[in-house]
Design a protein around this motif. Structure first.
Motif, PDB file in Angstrom:
ATOM      1  N   UNK A   1       0.914  -1.052   0.030  1.00  0.00           N
ATOM      2  CA  UNK A   1      -0.071   0.118  -0.059  1.00  0.00           C
ATOM      3  C   UNK A   1       0.738   1.257  -0.024  1.00  0.00           C
ATOM      4  N   UNK A   2       0.499   2.064  -0.929  1.00  0.00           N
ATOM      5  CA  UNK A   2       1.481   3.470  -0.908  1.00  0.00           C
ATOM      6  C   UNK A   2       1.443   4.352   0.242  1.00  0.00           C
ATOM      7  N   UNK A   3       2.334   5.189   0.530  1.00  0.00           N
ATOM      8  CA  UNK A   3       2.028   6.168   1.750  1.00  0.00           C
ATOM      9  C   UNK A   3       1.119   7.204   0.966  1.00  0.00           C
ATOM     10  N   UNK A   4       0.488   7.654   1.861  1.00  0.00           N
ATOM     11  CA  UNK A   4      -0.115   8.984   1.606  1.00  0.00           C
ATOM     12  C   UNK A   4       0.553  10.274   1.951  1.00  0.00           C
ATOM     13  N   UNK A   5       0.683  11.173   0.952  1.00  0.00           N
ATOM     14  CA  UNK A   5       1.950  12.192   1.493  1.00  0.00           C
ATOM     15  C   UNK A   5       1.069  13.642   1.272  1.00  0.00           C
ATOM     16  N   UNK A   6       1.520  14.480   2.314  1.00  0.00           N
ATOM     17  CA  UNK A   6       1.067  16.020   2.000  1.00  0.00           C
ATOM     18  C   UNK A   6       2.479  16.548   1.854  1.00  0.00           C
ATOM     19  N   UNK A   7       2.764  17.235   0.691  1.00  0.00           N
ATOM     20  CA  UNK A   7       3.918  18.119   0.180  1.00  0.00           C
ATOM     21  C   UNK A   7       3.701  19.433   0.629  1.00  0.00           C
ATOM     22  N   UNK A   8       4.712  19.995   1.047  1.00  0.00           N
ATOM     23  CA  UNK A   8       4.630  21.658   1.368  1.00  0.00           C
ATOM     24  C   UNK A   8       5.891  22.469   0.900  1.00  0.00           C
ATOM     25  N   UNK A   9       5.924  23.204   0.092  1.00  0.00           N
ATOM     26  CA  UNK A   9       6.833  24.224  -0.188  1.00  0.00           C
ATOM     27  C   UNK A   9       6.312  25.665  -0.782  1.00  0.00           C
ATOM     28  N   UNK A  10       6.699  26.644  -0.605  1.00  0.00           N
ATOM     29  CA  UNK A  10       5.936  27.838  -0.995  1.00  0.00           C
ATOM     30  C   UNK A  10       6.322  28.109  -2.439  1.00  0.00           C
TER      31      UNK A  10
ATOM     32  N   UNK B   1       6.170   6.444  -8.992  1.00  0.00           N
ATOM     33  CA  UNK B   1       6.296   4.971  -8.662  1.00  0.00           C
ATOM     34  C   UNK B   1       4.993   4.761  -7.691  1.00  0.00           C
ATOM     35  N   UNK B   2       4.712   3.627  -7.096  1.00  0.00           N
ATOM     36  CA  UNK B   2       3.579   3.362  -6.509  1.00  0.00           C
ATOM     37  C   UNK B   2       3.870   3.140  -4.923  1.00  0.00           C
ATOM     38  N   UNK B   3       5.148   3.847  -4.528  1.00  0.00           N
ATOM     39  CA  UNK B   3       5.366   3.888  -3.027  1.00  0.00           C
ATOM     40  C   UNK B   3       4.571   4.760  -2.232  1.00  0.00           C
ATOM     41  N   UNK B   4       4.476   6.156  -3.168  1.00  0.00           N
ATOM     42  CA  UNK B   4       4.051   7.196  -2.456  1.00  0.00           C
ATOM     43  C   UNK B   4       2.821   7.919  -3.355  1.00  0.00           C
ATOM     44  N   UNK B   5       1.811   8.291  -2.784  1.00  0.00           N
ATOM     45  CA  UNK B   5       0.541   9.064  -3.390  1.00  0.00           C
ATOM     46  C   UNK B   5       0.697  10.444  -2.709  1.00  0.00           C
ATOM     47  N   UNK B   6       0.613  11.337  -3.560  1.00  0.00           N
ATOM     48  CA  UNK B   6       0.630  12.722  -2.925  1.00  0.00           C
ATOM     49  C   UNK B   6      -0.948  13.123  -3.062  1.00  0.00           C
ATOM     50  N   UNK B   7      -1.577  13.419  -1.605  1.00  0.00           N
ATOM     51  CA  UNK B   7      -2.796  13.426  -1.663  1.00  0.00           C
ATOM     52  C   UNK B   7      -3.204  15.104  -1.312  1.00  0.00           C
ATOM     53  N   UNK B   8      -2.086  15.687  -1.017  1.00  0.00           N
ATOM     54  CA  UNK B   8      -2.405  17.131  -0.814  1.00  0.00           C
ATOM     55  C   UNK B   8      -0.886  18.086  -0.970  1.00  0.00           C
ATOM     56  N   UNK B   9      -0.986  19.477  -1.288  1.00  0.00           N
ATOM     57  CA  UNK B   9       0.026  20.256  -1.330  1.00  0.00           C
ATOM     58  C   UNK B   9      -0.236  21.497  -0.375  1.00  0.00           C
ATOM     59  N   UNK B  10       0.725  22.223   0.005  1.00  0.00           N
ATOM     60  CA  UNK B  10       0.503  23.191   0.825  1.00  0.00           C
ATOM     61  C   UNK B  10       1.610  24.582   0.359  1.00  0.00           C
ATOM     62  N   UNK B  11       1.462  25.549   0.246  1.00  0.00           N
ATOM     63  CA  UNK B  11       2.467  26.744   0.121  1.00  0.00           C
ATOM     64  C   UNK B  11       3.060  27.416   1.314  1.00  0.00           C
ATOM     65  N   UNK B  12       2.433  27.092   2.525  1.00  0.00           N
ATOM     66  CA  UNK B  12       2.738  27.759   3.655  1.00  0.00           C
ATOM     67  C   UNK B  12       2.602  26.996   4.565  1.00  0.00           C
ATOM     68  N   UNK B  13       3.172  27.075   6.162  1.00  0.00           N
ATOM     69  CA  UNK B  13       3.092  26.387   7.118  1.00  0.00           C
ATOM     70  C   UNK B  13       1.572  26.405   7.791  1.00  0.00           C
ATOM     71  N   UNK B  14       0.971  27.353   7.873  1.00  0.00           N
ATOM     72  CA  UNK B  14      -0.542  27.366   8.289  1.00  0.00           C
ATOM     73  C   UNK B  14      -1.400  26.397   7.229  1.00  0.00           C
ATOM     74  N   UNK B  15      -1.056  26.706   6.102  1.00  0.00           N
ATOM     75  CA  UNK B  15      -1.829  25.734   5.055  1.00  0.00           C
ATOM     76  C   UNK B  15      -1.455  24.060   5.375  1.00  0.00           C
ATOM     77  N   UNK B  16      -0.080  23.829   5.339  1.00  0.00           N
ATOM     78  CA  UNK B  16       0.340  22.570   5.823  1.00  0.00           C
ATOM     79  C   UNK B  16      -0.534  21.885   7.161  1.00  0.00           C
ATOM     80  N   UNK B  17      -0.455  22.758   8.156  1.00  0.00           N
ATOM     81  CA  UNK B  17      -1.335  22.380   9.177  1.00  0.00           C
ATOM     82  C   UNK B  17      -2.623  21.790   8.881  1.00  0.00           C
ATOM     83  N   UNK B  18      -3.213  22.919   8.117  1.00  0.00           N
ATOM     84  CA  UNK B  18      -5.038  22.671   7.678  1.00  0.00           C
ATOM     85  C   UNK B  18      -4.828  21.209   6.768  1.00  0.00           C
ATOM     86  N   UNK B  19      -3.971  21.093   5.828  1.00  0.00           N
ATOM     87  CA  UNK B  19      -4.007  19.975   4.996  1.00  0.00           C
ATOM     88  C   UNK B  19      -4.087  18.710   5.799  1.00  0.00           C
TER      89      UNK B  19
END
Length: 224
Positions: free
Chosen positions: A1-10, A25-43
């Motif tokens: 099962x792939x890891x569900x990832x949230x990616x953050x970079x402005x 690949x199939x190891x990771x699936x990006x389920x959300x992104x963020x452009x700031x620290x507050x947005x990362x916490x929310x995601x």
């Protein structure tokens, strides 16, 4: 099962480039992104991913917002592993990130972003509660430790330093033994010696293998 990832970079280009790299690949699936620290916490609160990959310098202050967010995430969601990325092998960043424990945290340099296997290995490590420190950060910590006269790192032998470097890179005893061309039992003895010399005792909240490298930070202010 792939890891569900949230990616953050402005930086949008960096964010999308890393997302595409990891999603190859199939190891990771990006389920959300963020452009700031507050947005990362929310995601993370919305999506409850398995792992997070975040830059250190992000809005709103462009200082250590990524580290602050990482520590808050680990406190609020202990099952979420966090890998932070930095342009520099900064000992103060490492101290801030690992000051309260190392489990589920990793510190890599942005140079590693192009190395997909390295990123995947770090994400898998933090997902299982492990820790990874970039080899260049390890070298910077060890060099600084040697300059501190009272640092316990000065008591380690050259071979123990080699083993310590391998430990901080997230290698198993077997992998370290293969790299150093020694037996795994010899590496186990060196690891035990390192823990003893650095006064590290077992704790469910701390990975001693990484904490061994970071111990010098606790003594850096000691007078010679």
């Amino acid at each position: 099962m792939s890891l569900r990832l949230v990616l953050a970079d402005d930086n949008y280009l960096v964010r999308e480039g890393v997302r595409r790299l990891l999603d190859e690949g199939d190891e990771v699936t990006t389920v959300g992104t963020a452009a700031s620290a507050p947005e990362l916490l929310l995601r993370v609160r919305e999506l409850l991913p398995d792992v997070v990959l975040t830059d250190i310098r992000m809005p709103p202050t462009f200082t250590t917002d990524g580290i602050t967010a990482a520590l808050r995430l680990r406190a609020e969601h202990p099952g979420v592993g966090v890998v932070v990325l930095s342009q520099h092998a900064d000992a103060s960043y490492a101290s801030a990130l690992f000051g309260q424990g190392t489990a589920g945290l990793a510190y890599l340099l942005k140079d590693r972003v192009g190395d997909r296997d390295e990123l995947i290995r770090a994400l898998e490590a933090v997902h299982t509660g492990g820790s990874v420190v970039d080899p260049q950060v390890v070298d910077a910590l060890l060099a600084a430790g040697r300059r501190t006269a009272r640092s316990p790192v000065r008591d380690l032998s050259a071979r123990e330093i080699d083993v310590l470097r391998g430990m901080a890179e997230g290698r198993t005893n077997g992998a370290i033994a293969a790299a150093l061309h020694v037996s795994e039992s010899a590496v186990s003895k060196h690891v035990a010696s390192i823990f003893a010399k650095l006064g590290l005792h077992g704790s469910p909240d701390t990975d001693r293998r990484v904490r061994a490298v970071l111990t010098w930070v606790e003594h850096r202010a000691d007078p010679p």
